[in-house]
Design a protein around this motif. Structure first.
Motif, PDB file in Angstrom:
ATOM      1  N   ALA A 171       0.839  -1.196   0.000  1.00 19.48           N
ATOM      2  CA  ALA A 171       0.000   0.000   0.000  1.00 19.48           C
ATOM      3  C   ALA A 171       0.873   1.245   0.000  1.00 19.48           C
ATOM      4  N   LEU A 172       1.982   1.152   0.692  1.00 23.77           N
ATOM      5  CA  LEU A 172       2.882   2.307   0.767  1.00 23.77           C
ATOM      6  C   LEU A 172       4.317   1.802   0.739  1.00 23.77           C
ATOM      7  N   ARG A 173       5.082   2.303  -0.235  1.00 19.71           N
ATOM      8  CA  ARG A 173       6.497   1.952  -0.324  1.00 19.71           C
ATOM      9  C   ARG A 173       7.279   2.783   0.683  1.00 19.71           C
ATOM     10  N   SER A 180      -3.699   4.436  -4.272  1.00 14.64           N
ATOM     11  CA  SER A 180      -2.361   5.013  -4.366  1.00 14.64           C
ATOM     12  C   SER A 180      -1.634   4.952  -3.031  1.00 14.64           C
ATOM     13  N   GLY A 181      -2.349   4.658  -1.962  1.00 21.44           N
ATOM     14  CA  GLY A 181      -1.719   4.581  -0.651  1.00 21.44           C
ATOM     15  C   GLY A 181      -1.891   5.850   0.163  1.00 21.44           C
ATOM     16  N   LEU A 223       1.235  10.540  -5.257  1.00 25.07           N
ATOM     17  CA  LEU A 223       1.457   9.120  -4.995  1.00 25.07           C
ATOM     18  C   LEU A 223       0.863   8.288  -6.115  1.00 25.07           C
ATOM     19  N   HIS A 224       1.580   7.229  -6.496  1.00 23.55           N
ATOM     20  CA  HIS A 224       1.077   6.300  -7.497  1.00 23.55           C
ATOM     21  C   HIS A 224       1.500   4.902  -7.069  1.00 23.55           C
ATOM     22  N   HIS A 225       0.538   4.045  -6.794  1.00 26.04           N
ATOM     23  CA  HIS A 225       0.824   2.688  -6.315  1.00 26.04           C
ATOM     24  C   HIS A 225       1.755   2.678  -5.107  1.00 26.04           C
ATOM     25  N   GLY A 226       1.515   3.569  -4.180  1.00 30.09           N
ATOM     26  CA  GLY A 226       2.301   3.588  -2.949  1.00 30.09           C
ATOM     27  C   GLY A 226       3.671   4.217  -3.095  1.00 30.09           C
ATOM     28  N   HIS A 227       3.945   4.771  -4.247  1.00 29.08           N
ATOM     29  CA  HIS A 227       5.271   5.280  -4.543  1.00 29.08           C
ATOM     30  C   HIS A 227       5.162   6.770  -4.855  1.00 29.08           C
ATOM     31  N   VAL A 228       6.140   7.573  -4.411  1.00 31.68           N
ATOM     32  CA  VAL A 228       6.094   9.001  -4.723  1.00 31.68           C
ATOM     33  C   VAL A 228       6.512   9.203  -6.178  1.00 31.68           C
ATOM     34  N   ALA A 229       5.588   9.724  -6.996  1.00 36.91           N
ATOM     35  CA  ALA A 229       5.914   9.948  -8.403  1.00 36.91           C
ATOM     36  C   ALA A 229       6.595  11.306  -8.576  1.00 36.91           C
TER      37      ALA A 229
END
Lengths: 334, 587, 318
Positions: free
Chosen positions: B309-311, B333-334, B511-517
């Protein structure tokens, strides 16, 4: 069904069966009494069994329970016996084996229970769905209180009422038994007709009471389903009302019904057992009653074990069938 | 005018225990073949009731009490139920609102397209049906193999396109689309609307679009009808309505949509920020620090698998300055996970959350209370945030007692009164009432009041305006902004809406898929995005400006492929930094 | 002005336009809306009818208790197999019990078994359900599995085995012991039901609001969650009582009941064993059946009534 899900079910089934087996083993030891021994002493005192039988029986019992050995040994042997369906001897009817007693009673129970439960499930589901379908006749609405009363009643109470009305008052049907025992013929049309004739009241009491249960739950499910978006969309598509009712409404509302059928297997079985008691129907329930009355403990334990096994396996079967009805529980192709 | 729809003096009434509700109160309009007519309005304006009336699907006890709905020469209002059913789908198709649940979960898609054909045209040869289903799916850009699939195997956007395929299979004259994209994210929304528009043009049907989003209307319809309280308040060609709105309500609707343009804030006049609180001590520890915080859901017994959920994420938020940090992302996106970790409701799988230098996980007693008081929240659903069993006072008084802010009944009441005043609510109208007696806007402002009353250091606002009407959105965001500007409280603003984030925040994290874009100031990240995901998001926003183009057709086709590439790349672009907030991208 | 708009929202809640349809059941509104509730009851009579039936049954037992002596429930206290008469209102059975006395005491004994087992079941079940649902983790896993396994096996079968080990011909069960044995299994269903409710409620906005307001776990459970679960707990209790009565009558019909006490199930057992049907002793057959039917139906109606109160969806349709 996902493999892990199937595994979970199997483990659950194993746990249920293990619990049932262990219960029979542990309870006499917890209560500090062993009803089997007590029964033996009782028989010995009254000299009910003849000398030879009794010695053989004690030997058989000692071999079966091995009372002198360590408790873990006893437990493992006991489990081993049950796993191979060796339920031992009946104390009261030695040397009859418990397995044989159950085997002769089980077909009656399964025949009665299966038929009446299937009829009730189909009838109840249709009736329940119709009571909330807007096109149904208003007359159906008057059924609802009747259904509610029936659903609230245990099977055997309905049975008692039926006996009173149709047997005691009107004399249309026999009040007890599975067939006329004096008849010598035990096969052929006459026999089956006679069996069916005897099965009418016990069957009807199960059908009536459980139809109410299924109808009510189906009614609740249909109310929920009718509020779903896909029902609105089906309406907006201008589909045939019959299709909307069957393929969209009933088809979806029936799914939780099937789940419920699996969950209620236990209630259905105990309900049927008590109906047999009320009607002196020669099935497994009546065997249980008789065994209790004559303190035939090995048979009591055997019957309880077999019933739990039946319930466990029928639930497993329902769980295996379910994915055929609900594509969502099948393995996704995506 | 063949195939056109003419509605005159339509009125729909719902009798209730409190009297008759005139949901639609004498409206007239027409839509010509091949054109698109939009209906816009807020909750309860009667726009959905209008759509249902055209379908003759008003549920009892509501009914059409007056007027006519003419399709060619036939009046739908006068028709029998059976006649209306024959018209549906064949001549008037309906694209439903709840795409997620509008398909029968137990029937394959092909059957759900075919059953309408059979019921309207009679039994068909299997091969013909198959061809028709395939053609219909092709029109909405789906492969013929979709016919054998079940709804649960499709994504939300695909489901909505299947609904369109069902609707157009018999080439209707009129398509009524009832908020067809309200449950979809902006990227999918653009794709679905593009499909809908193309199909409508191809079969030459007229289209009625019901919605609440002025931006979507500006991008999609030819003519716009604005509804309020069951009546039409304004009607005209889309450009005209946007350039010179006549009715005050239309003006309000247009101005309530935030635009991303320099120098114009939809929040109105913004107060000058308060003086930063003087820093105490030489090097104060940051207010909140994340160190490699991540969250994985659904791990198995051995800690394998699961959904990230969150990287791992690290940042520090200074205590000395107040800032509004927006966390922007679509569902999944988390961003909500991040919010719940900040609040201490969810425990991170890895990493350490520190509050004023101390690890939150180990807080006990008074230190734990200080953290609770220091980090407050405004939740998305203002109705659910108040216990329905009690009057709202209970929810307000509880933290006052627990944090020892006020103990006597008198003090507590005074505190609550002040809090209501501070957010512009009349305490006499609010206090002593149950939640259901308040309006959505009142409830949401009361949440702000509750947080403010506790004088926290950080407020986590999770989609605070996604469940309130457009007209209230600006007011509530303004009161949020005031928290920072007047009271020096930092805010984590969690949202899916880039436009509002642009206006209220000092710093934006996408955020995109738990990742900071992408991360940086709103002017950089939203005004001039560099990351492909942010660019896609911005392109997909339907701007409330009929002249501003909503992405090229080519880009729409490529969206899905691009999204997958972006998700796999795990690229982070940090555009700029601001004092007081430090995002650590080293990890 | 604000009140005007929110009135509008209330009455237009049928409108699909309304995205803010409240997801919480509106139990809380009850407190402030007694009159609405009364109006609602008239429309939906399950609850009042159920309560009335149950009260009638209990009143019969209480008032009857003033008129008869418990000794009359013993064998040979009256001439046997007599039809109802002036001095023998309900007649007598084949063993010479005064059936009016039997009904008066039996009804209360049976209800009492249900109440004891139901109360133990709900208290134990609710506690376990709350602990499992609220705190989660391995406790939840254990509780959930145990309940799953135990629920598969019908209580009756467990009870038969337990009862055969506890009662002896010389020392038969008392109805209180039977109630306690039944209570040993009565917690299973409430545990599961309440756990499921708690799992949902745990993520409710107001629970999270209470948490960030510094409320402790106990405060959250007792002040925030339980009040909203009250109708549910009551319904769960009623179900547990009903299930306990069902189990007790089942045990008694199997001949494992309290041989020395005239509970309803025990009366039915004697009636079947003494061929009352063949002899047409209707005054023996009908009263216990009618009493049990009233008991089950009233408990069921109460349950349906509470359910409809707390489930707006059913309410709208009904």
């Amino acid at each position: 069904m996902a493999l892990s899900d199937l595994l979970r079910r199997l483990v659950l089934l194993a746990a249920v069966i293990w619990t049932a087996m262990t219960l029979n083993f542990i309870l006499p030891r917890i209560t500090g009494r062993n009803p089997i021994i007590e029964k033996l002493m009782d028989s010995a005192d009254s000299g009910g069994a003849n000398e030879y039988d009794f010695d053989q029986f004690v030997a058989a019992m000692n071999a079966r329970f091995g009372f002198d050995r360590p408790i873990l040994h006893q437990y493992l042997d006991y489990l081993g016996d049950l796993v191979t369906f060796d339920l031992g001897y009946s104390i009261a009817n030695f040397p009859t084996r418990v397995g044989d007693l159950i085997a002769s009673a089980l077909p009656w129970t399964i025949g009665l229970m299966l038929t009446s439960t299937l009829i009730a499930f189909v009838l109840g589901s249709i009736l329940g769905a119709l009571t909330v379908w807007f096109r149904s006749s208003r007359l159906l609405g008057f059924f609802v209180p009747v259904i509610m009363v029936l659903a609230a009643m245990p099977f055997y109470l309905v049975g008692l009422v039926l006996i009173y009305v149709f047997s005691s008052l009107l004399g249309w049907f026999p009040a007890s038994g599975g067939f006329v025992e004096t008849r010598t013929v035990t096969s052929g049309w006459d026999f089956y007709l006679d069996v069916a004739y005897h099965a009418v009241l016990p069957g009807l009491s199960i059908v009536l009471a459980s139809t109410g249960v299924w109808a009510l739950s189906m009614r609740g499910m249909m109310v929920t389903v009718q509020g779903e978006d896909y029902m609105t969309f089906a309406d907006a598509k201008g589909l045939n009302l019959r299709r909307v009712f069957l393929a969209y409404g009933v088809r979806n509302a029936i799914l939780p019904q099937v789940t419920m059928l699996a969950l209620f297997m236990g209630q259905v079985v105990t309900g049927a057992v008590l109906v047999e008691v009320v009607f002196a129907y020669p099935g497994i329930g009546f065997l249980l009653l008789r065994s209790i009355q004559i303190n035939d403990f090995t048979t009591i334990y055997g019957v309880v074990f077999i019933l739990i096994l039946t319930i466990g396996f029928s639930m497993l079967i329902m769980d295996l069938i379910y994915p055929l009805l609900d594509p969502r529980t099948r393995k996704s192709r995506a | 005018m063949a195939g056109g729809l003419v509605v005159s003096d339509l009125a729909v009434h719902f009798p209730t225990e409190r009297g008759v509700v005139r949901a639609v109160d004498g409206i007239s309009f027409d839509v010509e073949r091949g054109t698109r007519l939009g209906f816009v309005g807020e909750s309860g304006s009667g726009k959905t009731t209008t759509a249902l009336a055209i379908m003759r699907m008003i549920k009892a006890p509501g009914r059409i009490v007056a007027g006519s709905i003419r399709l060619d020469d036939a009046d739908l209002v006068q028709m029998s139920d059976a006649e209306v059913r024959a018209i549906r789908l064949r001549r008037i198709a309906y694209i439903p609102q709840g795409a997620m649940n509008s398909l029968n979960p137990v029937l394959p898609i092909g059957r759900q397209i075919a059953d309408g054909v059979i019921d309207h045209l009679g039994p068909q040869r299997d091969a013909d049906l198959k061809a028709l289903v395939a053609e219909s799916l092709d029109r909405v850009g789906l492969a013929p193999t979709v016919a054998a699939m079940f709804p649960h195997e499709l994504s939300g956007g695909m489901k909505q396109r299947v609904c369109i395929a069902i609707g157009i299979v018999l080439k209707p004259d009129v398509i009524v689309a009832d908020e067809p994209t309200s449950a979809l994210d902006v990227i999918t929304q653009r794709r679905v609307m593009d499909t809908l528009g193309r199909v409508q043009e191809a079969i030459g049907a007229s289209l009625i679009l019901i919605g609440h989003d002025m931006g979507l209307m500006a991008q999609f319809v030819d003519e716009l009808v604005v509804m309020k309280d069951g009546r039409i308040v304004e009607r005209g060609a889309i450009r005209g309505v946007f350039q010179a709105p006549e009715h005050a309500y239309t003006k309000m609707l247009i101005s309530s949509v935030p635009d991303i343009t320099e120098g114009r804030s939809f929040l109105g006049t913004i107060p000058t920020p308060a003086e930063p609180k003087p820093a105490t001590g030489a090097a104060p520890s940051p207010l909140v620090a994340f160190r490699n915080v991540s969250k994985v859901y659904g791990r198995d017994f051995f800690g394998r698998g699961g959904v990230h959920a969150l990287r791992p994420l690290s940042f520090e938020l200074d205590a000395g300055r107040s800032a509004i940090v927006s966390v922007v992302g679509q569902s999944g996106s988390g961003k909500t996970t991040l919010a719940n970790i900040l609040l201490g409701i969810t425990r991170p799988t890895t990493g350490d959350v520190r509050f004023e230098g101390k690890s939150v996980a180990g807080l006990r007693g008074t230190a734990a209370l200080a953290f609770r008081r220091g980090v407050q929240a405004i939740f998305q659903d203002p109705y659910g945030a108040f216990n329905p069993f009690y009057k709202v006072d209970h929810t307000l008084a509880l933290p006052l007692r627990r944090f020892g802010i006020a103990t006597s009944r008198r003090d507590i009441y005074v505190c609550m009164e002040h809090a209501c005043d501070a957010v512009g609510l009349d305490p006499h109208l609010i206090l002593g009432r149950y939640t259901h007696e308040l309006s959505g806007g009142q409830r949401q402002r009361l949440q702000v009041a509750r947080a403010l009353m506790l004088n926290p250091k950080l407020i986590v606002a999770d989609e605070p305006v996604s469940m309130v009407d457009a007209s209230l959105r600006a007011t509530i965001l303004k009161s949020l902004y005031d928290l920072k500007a007047r009271h020096g409280i930092s805010i984590a603003y969690i949202t899916h809406d880039l436009a509002t984030a642009y206006h209220v925040s000092d710093y934006v994290i996408v955020l995109h898929h738990g990742h900071v874009a992408e991360a940086g100031t709103p002017r950089d990240v939203i005004g001039n995005p560099q990351h492909p995901y942010t660019q896609l998001l911005i392109d997909s926003i339907p701007w409330p400006d009929p002249d501003r183009h909503w992405g090229s057709r080519q880009s729409v086709e490529d969206d899905q492929r691009r999204l997958e590439e972006i998700a796999a790349s795990h690229q982070t672009i940090v555009r700029s930094r601001i004092p007081g907030f430090d995002l650590d991208t080293a990890a | 002005m604000s009140t005007a708009t929110d009135d509008r929202r209330e009455v237009t809640s049928f409108d699909a336009d309304d995205h803010q349809r409240p997801s919480e059941p509106e139990w809380g509104t009850l407190r402030s809306r007694w009159r609405a509730t009364l109006r609602y009851m008239r429309r939906n009579p399950s609850l009042p009818v159920g309560l009335a039936l149950l009260s009638a049954l209990i009143l019969f037992s209480v008032i009857g208790g003033l008129l008869v002596d418990i000794g009359d429930t013993r064998v040979m206290s009256a001439p046997h197999s007599r039809a109802p008469a002036d001095n023998l209102w309900f007649g007598s059975d084949r063993q010479g019990r005064d059936l009016f006395a039997v009904m008066v005491h039996g009804t209360w004994l049976t209800v009492r078994v249900g109440l004891i087992a139901g109360a133990v079941g709900i208290v134990f079940g609710a506690s376990l359900g709350f602990i499992a649902g609220y705190f989660g983790g391995w406790i939840d896993n254990i509780v959930n599995w145990t309940v799953d396994v135990l629920l598969t096996v019908p209580a009756m079968l467990f009870l038969v085995v337990i009862a055969t080990n506890v009662s002896t011909p010389t020392e038969p069960l008392s109805s209180t012991t039977m109630a306690i044995i039944i209570a040993a299994l009565a917690w299973r269903r409430p545990t599961r039901q309440i756990r499921a409710q708690v799992l949902v409620m745990r993520t409710a906005g107001y629970v999270q609001t209470a948490r960030i307001s510094g409320a402790s776990n106990l405060e959250i459970i007792f002040l925030e969650m339980i009040p909203n679960l009250l109708p549910y707990l009551v319904a769960s209790f009623v179900t547990a009582v009903s299930a306990a009565v069902l189990a007790s009558v089942g045990l008694e019909a199997m001949g494992l009941g309290p041989q020395n006490e005239p509970t309803l199930g025990q009366t039915i057992y004697w009636m079947i064993q003494s061929s009352a049907f063949m002899m047409g002793l209707w005054w023996w057959i009908l009263p216990p059946i009618i009493a049990l039917v009233i008991l089950f139906v009233s408990l069921y109606l109460i349950n349906v009534g509470i359910d409809e109160l707390s489930n707006p969806r059913l309410r709208r349709k009904a």
